[in-house]
Write a protein that holds these residues in place. Sequence first.
Motif, PDB file in Angstrom:
ATOM      1  N   ARG A  88       0.722  -1.201   0.180  1.00  0.00           N
ATOM      2  CA  ARG A  88      -0.137  -0.149   0.085  1.00  0.00           C
ATOM      3  C   ARG A  88       0.827   1.283   0.078  1.00  0.00           C
ATOM      4  O   ARG A  88       0.640   2.255  -0.797  1.00  0.00           O
ATOM      5  CB  ARG A  88      -0.858   0.157   1.233  1.00  0.00           C
ATOM      6  N   ALA A  89       1.906   1.174   0.690  1.00  0.00           N
ATOM      7  CA  ALA A  89       2.628   2.293   0.922  1.00  0.00           C
ATOM      8  C   ALA A  89       3.449   2.860  -0.584  1.00  0.00           C
ATOM      9  O   ALA A  89       3.857   3.860  -0.830  1.00  0.00           O
ATOM     10  CB  ALA A  89       3.977   2.124   1.968  1.00  0.00           C
ATOM     11  N   ALA A  90       3.792   1.728  -1.212  1.00  0.00           N
ATOM     12  CA  ALA A  90       4.419   1.711  -2.331  1.00  0.00           C
ATOM     13  C   ALA A  90       3.397   2.477  -3.655  1.00  0.00           C
ATOM     14  O   ALA A  90       3.870   2.819  -4.692  1.00  0.00           O
ATOM     15  CB  ALA A  90       5.028   0.561  -2.880  1.00  0.00           C
ATOM     16  N   GLU A  91       2.140   2.266  -3.491  1.00  0.00           N
ATOM     17  CA  GLU A  91       1.017   2.558  -4.529  1.00  0.00           C
ATOM     18  C   GLU A  91       0.956   4.174  -4.306  1.00  0.00           C
ATOM     19  O   GLU A  91       1.141   4.875  -3.259  1.00  0.00           O
ATOM     20  CB  GLU A  91      -0.198   2.078  -4.039  1.00  0.00           C
ATOM     21  N   VAL A  92       0.424   4.864  -5.459  1.00  0.00           N
ATOM     22  CA  VAL A  92      -0.135   6.093  -5.280  1.00  0.00           C
ATOM     23  C   VAL A  92      -1.547   6.278  -5.189  1.00  0.00           C
ATOM     24  O   VAL A  92      -1.900   6.923  -4.138  1.00  0.00           O
ATOM     25  CB  VAL A  92       0.363   6.695  -6.790  1.00  0.00           C
ATOM     26  N   LYS A  93      -2.383   5.569  -5.852  1.00  0.00           N
ATOM     27  CA  LYS A  93      -3.697   5.683  -5.675  1.00  0.00           C
ATOM     28  C   LYS A  93      -4.328   4.063  -5.007  1.00  0.00           C
ATOM     29  O   LYS A  93      -3.593   3.140  -5.457  1.00  0.00           O
ATOM     30  CB  LYS A  93      -4.618   5.638  -6.869  1.00  0.00           C
ATOM     31  N   ILE A 150       9.658   3.371   6.799  1.00  0.00           N
ATOM     32  CA  ILE A 150       9.013   3.357   5.321  1.00  0.00           C
ATOM     33  C   ILE A 150       8.055   4.358   5.039  1.00  0.00           C
ATOM     34  O   ILE A 150       7.385   4.747   6.076  1.00  0.00           O
ATOM     35  CB  ILE A 150       8.319   1.891   5.414  1.00  0.00           C
ATOM     36  N   SER A 151       8.298   5.124   4.138  1.00  0.00           N
ATOM     37  CA  SER A 151       7.060   6.435   3.934  1.00  0.00           C
ATOM     38  C   SER A 151       6.619   6.163   2.407  1.00  0.00           C
ATOM     39  O   SER A 151       7.413   5.818   1.376  1.00  0.00           O
ATOM     40  CB  SER A 151       7.917   7.701   3.654  1.00  0.00           C
ATOM     41  N   SER A 152       5.438   6.434   2.413  1.00  0.00           N
ATOM     42  CA  SER A 152       4.896   6.887   0.957  1.00  0.00           C
ATOM     43  C   SER A 152       5.412   8.078   0.263  1.00  0.00           C
ATOM     44  O   SER A 152       5.941   9.107   0.769  1.00  0.00           O
ATOM     45  CB  SER A 152       3.407   7.352   1.110  1.00  0.00           C
ATOM     46  N   ALA A 153       5.372   7.953  -1.126  1.00  0.00           N
ATOM     47  CA  ALA A 153       5.869   9.170  -1.942  1.00  0.00           C
ATOM     48  C   ALA A 153       5.118  10.415  -1.588  1.00  0.00           C
ATOM     49  O   ALA A 153       3.918  10.378  -1.482  1.00  0.00           O
ATOM     50  CB  ALA A 153       5.627   8.773  -3.393  1.00  0.00           C
ATOM     51  N   GLY A 154       5.893  11.439  -1.281  1.00  0.00           N
ATOM     52  CA  GLY A 154       5.109  12.752  -1.052  1.00  0.00           C
ATOM     53  C   GLY A 154       4.897  13.132   0.550  1.00  0.00           C
ATOM     54  O   GLY A 154       4.726  14.318   0.542  1.00  0.00           O
ATOM     55  N   LEU A 155       5.217  12.096   1.275  1.00  0.00           N
ATOM     56  CA  LEU A 155       4.831  12.339   2.861  1.00  0.00           C
ATOM     57  C   LEU A 155       5.953  13.282   3.495  1.00  0.00           C
ATOM     58  O   LEU A 155       7.230  13.365   3.116  1.00  0.00           O
ATOM     59  CB  LEU A 155       5.061  11.103   3.561  1.00  0.00           C
ATOM     60  N   TRP A 233      20.097  19.229  16.329  1.00  0.00           N
ATOM     61  CA  TRP A 233      19.611  20.049  14.892  1.00  0.00           C
ATOM     62  C   TRP A 233      17.927  19.719  14.552  1.00  0.00           C
ATOM     63  O   TRP A 233      17.680  18.582  14.682  1.00  0.00           O
ATOM     64  CB  TRP A 233      20.605  19.495  13.919  1.00  0.00           C
ATOM     65  N   PHE A 234      17.445  20.614  14.174  1.00  0.00           N
ATOM     66  CA  PHE A 234      16.106  20.511  13.592  1.00  0.00           C
ATOM     67  C   PHE A 234      16.184  19.984  12.206  1.00  0.00           C
ATOM     68  O   PHE A 234      16.963  20.212  11.536  1.00  0.00           O
ATOM     69  CB  PHE A 234      15.304  21.724  13.650  1.00  0.00           C
ATOM     70  N   HIS A 235      15.060  18.901  12.097  1.00  0.00           N
ATOM     71  CA  HIS A 235      15.001  18.637  10.473  1.00  0.00           C
ATOM     72  C   HIS A 235      13.548  18.276  10.263  1.00  0.00           C
ATOM     73  O   HIS A 235      12.607  17.785  11.117  1.00  0.00           O
ATOM     74  CB  HIS A 235      16.069  17.166  10.497  1.00  0.00           C
ATOM     75  N   ASN A 236      13.420  18.365   8.770  1.00  0.00           N
ATOM     76  CA  ASN A 236      12.125  18.405   8.193  1.00  0.00           C
ATOM     77  C   ASN A 236      12.352  17.507   7.052  1.00  0.00           C
ATOM     78  O   ASN A 236      13.175  17.720   6.365  1.00  0.00           O
ATOM     79  CB  ASN A 236      11.563  19.634   7.940  1.00  0.00           C
ATOM     80  N   VAL A 237      11.680  16.344   6.837  1.00  0.00           N
ATOM     81  CA  VAL A 237      11.918  15.333   6.002  1.00  0.00           C
ATOM     82  C   VAL A 237      10.817  15.032   4.825  1.00  0.00           C
ATOM     83  O   VAL A 237       9.591  14.912   5.390  1.00  0.00           O
ATOM     84  CB  VAL A 237      12.225  13.801   6.402  1.00  0.00           C
ATOM     85  N   VAL A 238      11.103  15.120   3.589  1.00  0.00           N
ATOM     86  CA  VAL A 238      10.186  15.003   2.592  1.00  0.00           C
ATOM     87  C   VAL A 238      10.569  13.478   1.787  1.00  0.00           C
ATOM     88  O   VAL A 238      11.570  13.786   1.161  1.00  0.00           O
ATOM     89  CB  VAL A 238       9.801  16.088   1.783  1.00  0.00           C
ATOM     90  N   SER A 239       9.686  12.466   1.877  1.00  0.00           N
ATOM     91  CA  SER A 239       9.820  11.442   0.889  1.00  0.00           C
ATOM     92  C   SER A 239       9.572  11.822  -0.472  1.00  0.00           C
ATOM     93  O   SER A 239       8.447  11.661  -0.863  1.00  0.00           O
ATOM     94  CB  SER A 239       9.430  10.284   1.353  1.00  0.00           C
ATOM     95  N   GLU A 240      10.519  11.872  -1.446  1.00  0.00           N
ATOM     96  CA  GLU A 240      10.092  12.416  -2.716  1.00  0.00           C
ATOM     97  C   GLU A 240       9.710  11.210  -3.479  1.00  0.00           C
ATOM     98  O   GLU A 240       9.147  11.268  -4.533  1.00  0.00           O
ATOM     99  CB  GLU A 240      11.389  13.014  -3.474  1.00  0.00           C
ATOM    100  N   GLU A 241      10.076   9.960  -3.153  1.00  0.00           N
ATOM    101  CA  GLU A 241       9.640   8.675  -3.702  1.00  0.00           C
ATOM    102  C   GLU A 241       9.180   7.847  -2.489  1.00  0.00           C
ATOM    103  O   GLU A 241       9.876   8.063  -1.429  1.00  0.00           O
ATOM    104  CB  GLU A 241      10.746   7.985  -4.263  1.00  0.00           C
TER     105      GLU A 241
END
Length: 315
Positions: A88-93, A150-155, A233-241
Amino acid sequence: REQAAVAVERLQGVTRERFLRDIYPRRKPVVLTGLELGSCTTKWTVDYLSQAEGSKEVKIHVSAVPQMDFLSKNFVYRTLPFDVFVRRAAEVKHKEYFLTEDEKYYLRSVGEDVRKDIADIRKQFPILAEDVHIPEYFEKEQFFSSVFRISSAGLQLWTHYDVMDNFLIQVTGRKRVVLYSPRDAPYLYLSGTKSEVLDVDNPDLEKYPLFVKAKCYQCVLEAGDVLFIPALWFHNVVSEEFGVALNVFWKHLPAESYDKTDTYGNKDPMAASRAIQILDRALKTLEELPEEYRDFYARRMVLRIQEKAYRNDYG
């Protein structure tokens, strides 16, 4: 307006000796490339992951929007078999979903008993752990936890700091990480260990006007990259994929400095917690004075703190 982001330095093939001698003492983030991480970087496909650890249940975050906010808790916790979750995490829809067909998924592994046990990939995901070679740039007794993610793309994860040094090992997929120095805390609108500024790319400057003063560091982690994030150190993470990562935390202060009940590595050191409690009591005591006096003595206290505790050698 906003400052341009500073690129985090990337260094190829850094040995343990060089890391400890030249890089670690600087207390700045750095991306280490070309390290030997084991077979995980090539093996960990969606198919392999879902069959390797089978259908054991995992607790996950599910969010209807890409930006997850821990302060407003705009996500729900759900449980899924690991193999179903990975697919599911690997799917977009999604054909099957909890909230919406384009919901995002996030797994942050935890210990068997969240209140007592730390995350350790060797215990929670023993088969996958065999594929990973964690860079041993710290002593074995300093090890605190290894957090499988593990993160979905865009999270996008909220901006926060941890109280221990850590390596963010990007095994598969690509992540963008934005970081801020501990000294920029006054501009980050903190609530505990977290910043209220979620959208670091398009901040609401009417609500958060000081945010423009925070100096932003940025890097893109490709599969096989390792980001050293120093404590605080503060960090903000975006999973691009869609991607799999492993965080390794270690204790860089004496072991007794840390809160024994901390299984996540994000509770302030004991001395810091005590100091904040004392400060809160002091501020409560100031309320006994009229406003004019309260203002004056509060300013004196700030000056005293700056004089006694601030560093003046920041680069």
